[in-house]
Design an enzyme around this catalytic site. Sequence first.
Site, PDB file in Angstrom:
ATOM      1  N   ARG A 168      -3.157   2.719   8.873  1.00 38.40           N
ATOM      2  CA  ARG A 168      -3.445   1.414   8.247  1.00 38.40           C
ATOM      3  C   ARG A 168      -2.176   0.572   8.152  1.00 38.40           C
ATOM      4  NH1 ARG A 168      -6.566   4.792   4.598  1.00 38.40           N
ATOM      5  NH2 ARG A 168      -8.737   4.082   4.446  1.00 38.40           N
ATOM      6  N   ARG A 202      -6.299   0.441  -8.162  1.00 38.68           N
ATOM      7  CA  ARG A 202      -5.687  -0.895  -8.300  1.00 38.68           C
ATOM      8  C   ARG A 202      -6.193  -1.518  -9.594  1.00 38.68           C
ATOM      9  NH1 ARG A 202      -9.121  -3.470  -3.291  1.00 38.68           N
ATOM     10  NH2 ARG A 202     -11.171  -2.971  -4.139  1.00 38.68           N
ATOM     11  N   SER A 241       0.544 -41.802 -20.155  1.00 39.52           N
ATOM     12  CA  SER A 241      -0.464 -40.767 -19.959  1.00 39.52           C
ATOM     13  C   SER A 241      -0.876 -40.839 -18.493  1.00 39.52           C
ATOM     14  CB  SER A 241      -1.657 -40.998 -20.876  1.00 39.52           C
ATOM     15  OG  SER A 241      -2.649 -40.042 -20.607  1.00 39.52           O
ATOM     16  N   LYS A 284       0.831  -1.197   0.000  1.00 44.77           N
ATOM     17  CA  LYS A 284       0.000   0.000   0.000  1.00 44.77           C
ATOM     18  C   LYS A 284       0.873   1.257   0.000  1.00 44.77           C
ATOM     19  CE  LYS A 284      -3.445  -0.014   2.999  1.00 44.77           C
ATOM     20  NZ  LYS A 284      -4.745  -0.194   2.298  1.00 44.77           N
ATOM     21  N   TYR A 334       2.054 -33.000 -23.605  1.00 42.22           N
ATOM     22  CA  TYR A 334       0.718 -32.439 -23.826  1.00 42.22           C
ATOM     23  C   TYR A 334      -0.157 -32.646 -22.595  1.00 42.22           C
ATOM     24  CZ  TYR A 334      -1.006 -37.196 -24.484  1.00 42.22           C
ATOM     25  OH  TYR A 334      -1.345 -38.507 -24.267  1.00 42.22           O
ATOM     26  N   CYS A 348      -4.184 -37.222 -18.797  1.00 38.06           N
ATOM     27  CA  CYS A 348      -5.568 -37.286 -19.254  1.00 38.06           C
ATOM     28  C   CYS A 348      -6.539 -37.249 -18.094  1.00 38.06           C
ATOM     29  CB  CYS A 348      -5.801 -38.505 -20.132  1.00 38.06           C
ATOM     30  SG  CYS A 348      -5.547 -40.057 -19.247  1.00 38.06           S
ATOM     31  N   HIS A 408     -18.933 -39.613 -10.942  1.00 42.02           N
ATOM     32  CA  HIS A 408     -19.294 -40.055 -12.287  1.00 42.02           C
ATOM     33  C   HIS A 408     -20.068 -38.970 -13.029  1.00 42.02           C
ATOM     34  CE1 HIS A 408     -21.955 -42.070 -15.225  1.00 42.02           C
ATOM     35  NE2 HIS A 408     -20.834 -42.726 -15.500  1.00 42.02           N
ATOM     36  N   GLY A 434      -7.760  -8.370   5.201  1.00 42.60           N
ATOM     37  CA  GLY A 434      -8.575  -8.590   6.391  1.00 42.60           C
ATOM     38  C   GLY A 434      -7.815  -9.137   7.580  1.00 42.60           C
ATOM     39  N   MET A 450      -5.186  -7.692   9.200  1.00 45.28           N
ATOM     40  CA  MET A 450      -4.787  -6.679  10.173  1.00 45.28           C
ATOM     41  C   MET A 450      -5.764  -5.502  10.070  1.00 45.28           C
ATOM     42  SD  MET A 450      -0.685  -7.131   9.812  1.00 45.28           S
ATOM     43  CE  MET A 450      -0.786  -6.858   8.081  1.00 45.28           C
TER      44      MET A 450
END
Lengths: 910, 910
Positions: free
Chosen positions: B96, B339, B792, B26, B879, B859, B456, B105, B107
């Site tokens: 801050r 930001r 694979s 910050k 791949y 796969c 499934h 969140g 501190m």
Amino acid sequence: MKKYVYSFGGGTADGDGKMKDILGGKGAGLAEMSRAGVPVPPGFTIACQVSNLYFEAGNRVPEEINGQMYKALGMLEGRMGQKLGDPGNPLLVSVRSGAKFSMPGMMDTILNLGLNDETALSLAGKGGDRFACDCYRRFIQMFGSVVLEIEKNEFERLIEARKKKARARLDTDLDASDWLAVIAGYKQLVKKKTGRDFPQDARRQLEMARDAVFRSWNNDRAIHYRRMNKIPDDLGTAVNVQAMVFGNLGETSATGVGFTRNPATGERVFYGEFLVNAQGEDVVAGIRTPRPIAELETVMPEVYQQLREITAMLEKHYRDVQDFEFTVQENKLYMLQTRNGKRTGPAAVRIAVDMVREGLINKKDAVLRVDPSQLDQLLHPTLDVKSLKSLARLGRGLPASPGAAVGRIVFTAEDAVEQSANGPVILVRKETVPDDIHGMEVSKGILTSRGGMTSHAAVVARGMGTPCVAGAEMMQVDERGRSLSVSADGRKVTLKEGDWLSIDGGTGDIYSGQAATREADPTSGYLAGFMGWADEFRGSFGVRANADIPRDAKAARKFGAEGIGLCRTEHMFFGEDRLPHVQAMILSDNEKDRRKALARLLPMQRADFAGLFKAMDGFPVVIRTLDPPLHEFVPKREELMVDLAKLPGADAAARKEMAARYRMKAADLKKRLPELLKRVEQLHEFNPMLGHRGCRLGITYPEITEMQARAIFEAAVQVAGKGVKVIPEVMIPLVGGVQELEHQKAIVKRVAEEVLAKAGMKNLHYMIGTMIEIPRAALTADQVAKEAEFFSFGTNDLTQTTMGLSRDDYTKFSKDYEQKKIFKADPFAVLDQEGVGKLVKMAVELGRRSRPDLEVGICGEHGGEPSSVEFCFRAGMNYVSCSPYRVPIARLAAAQAAISGDKTEAMRTA
Amino acid sequence: MKKYVYSFGGGTADGDGKMKDILGGKGAGLAEMSRAGVPVPPGFTIACQVSNLYFEAGNRVPEEINGQMYKALGMLEGRMGQKLGDPGNPLLVSVRSGAKFSMPGMMDTILNLGLNDETALSLAGKGGDRFACDCYRRFIQMFGSVVLEIEKNEFERLIEARKKKARARLDTDLDASDWLAVIAGYKQLVKKKTGRDFPQDARRQLEMARDAVFRSWNNDRAIHYRRMNKIPDDLGTAVNVQAMVFGNLGETSATGVGFTRNPATGERVFYGEFLVNAQGEDVVAGIRTPRPIAELETVMPEVYQQLREITAMLEKHYRDVQDFEFTVQENKLYMLQTRNGKRTGPAAVRIAVDMVREGLINKKDAVLRVDPSQLDQLLHPTLDVKSLKSLARLGRGLPASPGAAVGRIVFTAEDAVEQSANGPVILVRKETVPDDIHGMEVSKGILTSRGGMTSHAAVVARGMGTPCVAGAEMMQVDERGRSLSVSADGRKVTLKEGDWLSIDGGTGDIYSGQAATREADPTSGYLAGFMGWADEFRGSFGVRANADIPRDAKAARKFGAEGIGLCRTEHMFFGEDRLPHVQAMILSDNEKDRRKALARLLPMQRADFAGLFKAMDGFPVVIRTLDPPLHEFVPKREELMVDLAKLPGADAAARKEMAARYRMKAADLKKRLPELLKRVEQLHEFNPMLGHRGCRLGITYPEITEMQARAIFEAAVQVAGKGVKVIPEVMIPLVGGVQELEHQKAIVKRVAEEVLAKAGMKNLHYMIGTMIEIPRAALTADQVAKEAEFFSFGTNDLTQTTMGLSRDDYTKFSKDYEQKKIFKADPFAVLDQEGVGKLVKMAVELGRRSRPDLEVGICGEHGGEPSSVEFCFRAGMNYVSCSPYRVPIARLAAAQAAISGDKTEAMRTA
């Protein structure tokens, strides 16, 4: 030129017993015996290297080696005073393969080589027509199948045809003319199959036979065998050519086999059988009854004397019991073979101990001499063989837990409890479940039709030392109908509740009827002394036992266990007095009710642990927190579904029975069964082995871990207060990563500190560790060891997960896998060192990297299997833990591993 | 002395945006904006290192640093023309925290510091009593809870009491006198809790607040957060002290938020909202309706102009869309924050492409700018948000397969087939089974109450691109009763067959009723161009798709797949026309009958493969031989048991229904149901995942592998004959060791050679390889690769076995595991790189050691998950393969991995 052919015989030999690389195992043995002055039929060995040269030269033997061979043959002919192929005085020889490592049955043998139409006549002059014909037809048959590659049964068929014609039942019923006809048929067959006459030239026979032996090195069977046994392909095989001798040349000839000591008991007595005027095969064929070897002293006193001297010398030479074969040809003794004799477990121990006393071997040799798994025979009762003769053998299952058991059949755990009051019972189930524990405890033996060597029945039975035959799949068990049926010998046998049954958990055999049993004496003098020596060599490598209850813990101490390596706390949850509380805990849907039920279990668990601590005074006790999935503690889903389907049509009696089973009022069934099913459905799992169990339960229900920790440390405080030395090791199961252990350890530690502080016993030493039974835990063992103070390999589950193989389902295709040689052995019995073992080694190494003093052990079933124990030793573990009854086996295996430690240490760093 | 305090404001700053190590995120941002001339409220940053010094000195800030701070405060006071604690013209500040890495969140923040009884009066003079009181009471509350550690709700309680007294509903209904009373109450509370008065000295307030921020670095939440995110503990946090500005000082003040482009669509329009005379909270609180930012031009033309310029400049500076907050205090604009803005998937793509066109970023930046998982939104239809307002939300399940689906409810696969003719249907099941495939194929969406992200239903639905919500456990499904019920908002909702249902497979949301949907356009101009760039960077790293049928294969090609990485042949076994033959094969007890049934399946499988080969012309097709256990193809055991129990009491209609289900005659049920159950019992497994499946089936029944190999190569010959380029890769599943592969490969090879020779196509290139999905295969990959031509990774099963975790059962405790942070993410969605990944890397390395050109892919479901794709790239795979609809995601993830390859390459060798 290099020497390729080595002669032996006549009290001398070119080679010796150490030259296995060159002469092969058999050739080296023959040379050694010959040198030692043992009368072996003379002969020569063609070196292993020649088989490589044979292949390199395109399947021919180089000429110069042929030259060496014929020179050796000349020497042999000289020694025997006979000549190969000489019609007047023919030399006959055997031709056998013999590689460096024994490859039993992989390659072939040819006997009586040198016979042809002429030399056969000469043989007839010596032993008669019938004898000569039989030798000749045997030779054609062996030569035909091994060298000329004609199917064996083509020959057999010709004999059968002749027997039919002659109306003969046995081969021995055929006379010389019959055999002549058979020989003629054989020769026609050879001509038909090969396009040539059967070779009459004896030298050509020899060369062809030799080359066939070389070729047999590369037959499919042999290649496969070498691959399985990791024997290099380039060793090659030697060929042994040896003069034939005949024990069937009249009353001055004989043949026999024997042992230098009794192979069943180990007693130091000359032991064996013989037959006058017979061939080796006749002794084992069972057509004539052989005579005890002691009688040979009367029949052939000189030969007997010589045999005693030679075998005594061989025993001394090889420093082990010898199993020998001999033949007497016309009053001359020939030793055909000698080798270290196989023996029973009791004999192995006795012989080893005796030989140390006789100064033949030292203690280290003695400890190495006994196969650890043979000890099993000394530790359990056995079925009395004589009494089996009158019983019907029903078949064979898996030998799941050794020992003999005889009792009346029961089909449910409840019946077992009830009936066992009236006499011994055998519990017969399709499969057992944890719920059956109370029935298993009171049964003399357990028989199941499903499940493998590490099924629930098998594991629990081994733990209890109760004989068990598992996975007897030929058996149909109808538990509700209270009957079992087997198709044995083509007819169906049905047994009912109350019928007598005898099982042998060491072999898997099942008999209908009441056999007699023989008790074993585990503290016999021989065994006790022997185990003492083993422990001397074992050193600091520990052996603990898996035991859940004080009774087992005491048995474990008797067998020499140095602590408990695994106490399964769930065992305690199945007790009659506990199950209702356990079920109440499981069925409650909030923490408060669960805590209430747990509070009722706490004093019971505390008492259990106190009992274990007392029994193990001064030794560590590893206690595993709750492991099985919760649905194991509630009624089975399918049963509930079926009962619910039946309920509308059920009559009063059926309802009453159902109500009793579910511990409900009959009037409540309609409302409460669906509720129960709903909760059971929620607990149902597709793959329970990989489900909500182990530390996963403790993470969802921390109050369970908390109660167990409290029970452990309150028990420790209580017992330690009475002067007992307590060493608790709390083990968290099924950890896959350090986060899980962290979570559970925090709970155990908090409770431990609280209980110990309250008792003012802050110095009581305890450890918190984990089971390594999931590949991920092994892979991240460096992380896990940051929290774990000890590792214990749960190789049952680690094998299941590493191989993706359910031990309960493996039996479905285990036969395919073992027959097709996909697996060398059942991986749940013998640790898979290549796969699972690799993970184990990795985990030990990673773990010790984070925590150098990490205590490492194994508590899977493999902890009692000798080759696996050796592996654990080599992997650097501190101890193995196994069923109480396998503790001596593990102690011996560990001692052997320690003795061969130097060698294996080198392997480890390789 | 070293510099510890850095001032900013007034168009200048001591630090800059790169100094995150010192200033925190910050502080660095504020310095950067200030330097860039952006009007930010001035202030100063106390460096991160000071928090370490604070702890080292025993929770005090060294005096010299205090000196630096007050010097910076003096400069700030000068800039603002105000003084901290000056009753006449008080400076108010915010305090801050701000560490190097964002810890949202973790501190705390304190606003309005500098207020006390006196300065509050001065503020009242400026903004009115009510304003001043509100500011003061907010300050006491924040300071009280953060610095003095008084429970927040103790303060809330006092406000509630006052509201009750004043009969006010909202805070805004309270007037100044009410707030004065509240303040008095607050001060009493502070006195009571701390024993001291609320500090009136503004400098003391500042020091106390600063120290509280330092201490917050070591609160439990923050420590835990750092451990989870691997942030070192010694970084410390900076403290930012900044002048307060107020947007609620009358009509010349305002506050607002905005984006430099539309974050929903990516359109280049100024986007945002504002409120005159309001505080930041008011814009988001929803009490007043904010006005579109364009209107600011009319209200405050100069401020608007300045805001446009500043935000345009910031976008250019950060080269990304800015999400900003601003406040106008008395006509003066202050930027409070800027930001990089969060955006939707479509917006991300459009912005990235536009920015390249605008010359703001290059293509590489553009490709890195889009989160691959965001692409999902571009590839599936979505629920129209407006139409949801009139529907009842029933709850949320797991977002198992993205996309929106709207249809009428059906409860069985049969009903789905029947009803789908009349309009869209949603299939609702407890869980789906392979038997349901035909129903799943015709359904618009699938909803299950059980099962996880890789159940499934989920796997199949993703493969089909069908939206699916799985594991909606709050839902009770009664399949037989054809109803589902949910307790939503405290009341029970029950839906029946035929009712409308809308599901969002991307969020897991379930709505009762008929929502509207919006179709996605996967070939939109922006996406197409963008994916083209991604492919440029991806290079040779391939992306294939998992597809079982030609329809899916065609979809895969459309989404850019370069081949099929997994065709599951069992899919084909479930077809209506095939299942009877499959069952006949399974139920036959001899090879001959099995072969007969297989012969009937052969032409069907051949046609399937031909279709796939055609669709993939020129690209490889990996075909896996039969994988699931045979019991998946026969009726369920429990159902059979229940039906058998019901049979005796069943009436004619029930019998007829049963007979239809089992394809039997009603009269045969009594005889054939028990027979069927017997065979099903034989097939029953305890842990099907670890059972008789994969290559184990092919080893027990070689004729199955043979038929499949024949179908593959006959199809290849057929299609190749028509000029299509066919590249078959036959994959053997569930291999644990090389022996299994050897066995199956021999069969496939023999059939292949035979078929190809017959067709005269000996040169057709094909490969035989294996799935690596069992730890043992990975551990012995060097051996396996001697036979395997490709690997694979089946990471679904590899995750199950490596973690000992059933994906179907994991949902039982996944909440516990994810809430308690045992797992960082669902390991079936995001590859567990530490455990499973270690095995994968080991296997790639060992495999390539034996076979350097080994083709390696993945796969498992992870092949479409971005962080896992990156892992696969780093592990050296060739791949990834994933569901067709995830192919673009994988392509982008692969491109990003390739771009950051240099960095990760270094990690790999580390």
